[in-house]
Design an enzyme around this catalytic site. Structure first.
Site, PDB file in Angstrom:
ATOM      1  N   ASP A  67       0.863  -1.175   0.000  1.00 55.26           N
ATOM      2  CA  ASP A  67       0.000   0.000   0.000  1.00 55.26           C
ATOM      3  C   ASP A  67       0.903   1.229   0.000  1.00 55.26           C
ATOM      4  O   ASP A  67       1.360   1.692   1.054  1.00 55.26           O
ATOM      5  CB  ASP A  67      -0.905  -0.013   1.236  1.00 55.26           C
ATOM      6  CG  ASP A  67      -1.950   1.095   1.201  1.00 55.26           C
ATOM      7  OD1 ASP A  67      -1.699   2.124   0.545  1.00 55.26           O
ATOM      8  OD2 ASP A  67      -2.994   0.938   1.862  1.00 55.26           O
ATOM      9  N   ASP A 151      23.142  -5.328  -7.923  1.00 51.96           N
ATOM     10  CA  ASP A 151      23.108  -6.033  -6.640  1.00 51.96           C
ATOM     11  C   ASP A 151      24.092  -7.197  -6.734  1.00 51.96           C
ATOM     12  O   ASP A 151      23.808  -8.215  -7.355  1.00 51.96           O
ATOM     13  CB  ASP A 151      21.678  -6.515  -6.376  1.00 51.96           C
ATOM     14  CG  ASP A 151      21.564  -7.317  -5.086  1.00 51.96           C
ATOM     15  OD1 ASP A 151      22.584  -7.552  -4.421  1.00 51.96           O
ATOM     16  OD2 ASP A 151      20.434  -7.734  -4.758  1.00 51.96           O
ATOM     17  N   GLU A 153      25.995  -9.856  -4.753  1.00 57.10           N
ATOM     18  CA  GLU A 153      26.164 -10.614  -3.516  1.00 57.10           C
ATOM     19  C   GLU A 153      26.327 -12.101  -3.779  1.00 57.10           C
ATOM     20  O   GLU A 153      26.287 -12.919  -2.862  1.00 57.10           O
ATOM     21  CB  GLU A 153      24.987 -10.366  -2.578  1.00 57.10           C
ATOM     22  CG  GLU A 153      23.620 -10.532  -3.236  1.00 57.10           C
ATOM     23  CD  GLU A 153      22.478 -10.136  -2.309  1.00 57.10           C
ATOM     24  OE1 GLU A 153      22.368 -10.750  -1.239  1.00 57.10           O
ATOM     25  OE2 GLU A 153      21.724  -9.200  -2.661  1.00 57.10           O
TER      26      GLU A 153
END
Length: 462
Positions: A67, A151, A153
């Site tokens: 939301d 990203d 990792e």
């Protein structure tokens, strides 16, 4: 996101944050300077999300999801959203990316997109992953769009040098496709092990994943960071699951600048070798997406010697027409350089790529000059001859030497420019003095060779 971490203690308070690190990397204006204390200067808070915050069955996006109206009423002002991920040999779109980005944009949040990478040895995989990512995100050049993120990792079994090459290819490909300078998301432990603590990526803003309430540990000698992911188990109104929590390393105005369209200072140099005390040049242009010049804009040159800090050494403004800039230095030691645009109210800050040089001493020379006579009748003929040699006695061939004369006690004036021969580096000329005259040969030197001058030779009248 998930990342590999070493255990951390949570007893530290944000007051331990180091002040002034942002200046070292030049993240002023568009990238932030650390606050001395969160209580004194609150920094913008944010989150990062993926399908996991609104997951439906079979890798779909649940009907309810996040939301964003409720999220926007919290203290969180920015969000990074997973756009793509690699699994096996396939790069796929996050099922919730489009909805999450539209919801964040509609509620006025700054938003960025990241790619969860799984590097691999397959030729061309980094380029394909980068293109797949940009196909989903678009150019990310709108107001409020944060830089794209790699990203990193997972190593995919690559060795540090292979992984660094893969990451560099992905980053430069995304930059070429979008015009934006990407960020790197990683953890200290992963970078130090999988990337062998590489220091070669400082041109990319760092999003550091270190779950601690204190100052994060920075790998790879990054002078500072742009974003700190300090928790993976936060709770935020409007999101029904745990969510990663982040803080931007600067002020709200700096975050606004960070989300402006990207800029790019290009950089070229005289070459990889500088000769001690000789001019060595750094030049380039400051542009935005599409190569549009940013004219009459201040840029700063930073230098690093050895493992020391990055230090601002010169500042100039881009030209009013082409946005070109130039720095001329006279280095005395080996160093690395990069150019910094600190950002503005319209455009994001940026670093150029690094350039470096080794240092060499200039070659020592000696110029010889002799005359065939020391006395001559007025207007008589005098033969001047000489050689140009290195300090070790080897000839310097095809070099220009200027022969000067001084009549009586007057000024030295140029007589003629001669060129040393192609074999023994000899030169000669004929003069006809009408008064007592002194002669001297001068070699002006070059970037790599020191100048020298001969002893003066005087011819008197009989």
């Amino acid at each position: 996101m998930t990342a590999t971490f070493r255990p951390v203690r949570r007893a530290h308070i944000l007051s331990s944050m180091l002040a002034g690190l942002a200046l070292a990397l030049g993240l002023l204006a568009a990238q932030p300077a650390p606050a001395a204390s969160a209580a004194v200067r609150p920094r913008p808070a944010g989150i990062d999300v993926s399908r996991w915050q609104s997951a439906g069955p079979a890798d779909t996006c649940a009907t309810g999801g996040i939301d964003w109206a409720k999220v926007s009423r919290t203290s969180r002002t920015f969000v990074f959203i997973r756009a793509t991920r690699t699994s096996g040999m396939k790069t796929s779109r996050d099922a919730c990316f489009a909805r999450n980005r539209a919801g964040a944009r509609a509620r006025g949040l700054y938003r960025g997109a990241y790619h969860y990478a799984m590097p691999r040895k397959t030729a061309g995989s980094a380029v394909r992953d980068a293109r797949a990512f940009v196909a989903v995100t678009g150019g990310m050049q709108g107001a409020g769009d944060l830089p794209p993120v790699l990203d990193l990792e997972a190593s995919g079994g690559l060795k540090p040098t292979q992984l660094a090459s893969w990451a560099h290819t992905w980053l430069t490909t995304v930059r070429a496709l979008t015009g934006r300078q990407p960020m790197i998301y990683t953890s200290p432990s992963f970078w130090r092990s999988a990337m062998d603590d590489s220091t070669a990526f400082h041109a990319y803003p760092l999003w550091i994943a270190h779950w601690t309430s204190g100052a994060p540990s920075l790998p790879g000698k990054w002078p500072t960071y742009a974003v700190h992911q300090y928790s993976a188990s936060g709770r935020v109104s409007g999101i029904g699951t745990d969510v990663d929590l982040n803080v931007f390393n600067g002020s709200a105005s700096q975050l606004a600048a960070f989300a402006h369209p990207a800029t790019h200072p290009t950089v070229v140099t005289t070459g990889p070798t500088a000769y001690r005390g000789s001019p060595w040049q750094v030049s380039g242009r400051l542009t935005r997406a599409g190569g549009v010049p940013l004219t009459d804009t201040s840029v700063t040159l930073y230098r690093q010697v050895g493992l020391g800090p990055w230090t601002a050494v010169a500042k100039t403004r881009t030209s009013a027409v082409t946005a070109a800039y130039r720095f001329v230095l006279r280095p005395t030691t080996a160093a690395r350089y990069r150019v910094r645009f600190s950002g503005s109210t319209r455009f994001a800050a940026s670093w150029s790529y690094q350039r470096s040089h080794t240092i060499r001493n200039r070659v020592v020379t000696g110029t010889e000059l002799v005359t065939d006579v020391s006395r001559v009748r007025k207007g008589g003929t005098v033969h001047l001859s000489g050689r140009l040699l290195r300090a070790n006695g080897t000839p310097l061939t095809r070099r220009h030497v200027v022969v000067y004369q001084r009549v009586g006690t007057g000024r030295w004036t140029a007589v003629r420019t001669v060129t040393t021969s192609a074999s023994a580096a000899r030169f000669s000329l004929t003069v006809h003095p009408t008064r007592a005259t002194s002669y001297q040969a001068v070699f002006g030197g070059s970037l790599s060779i020191l100048p020298s001058r001969s002893a003066a030779r005087t011819v008197r009248l009989r």
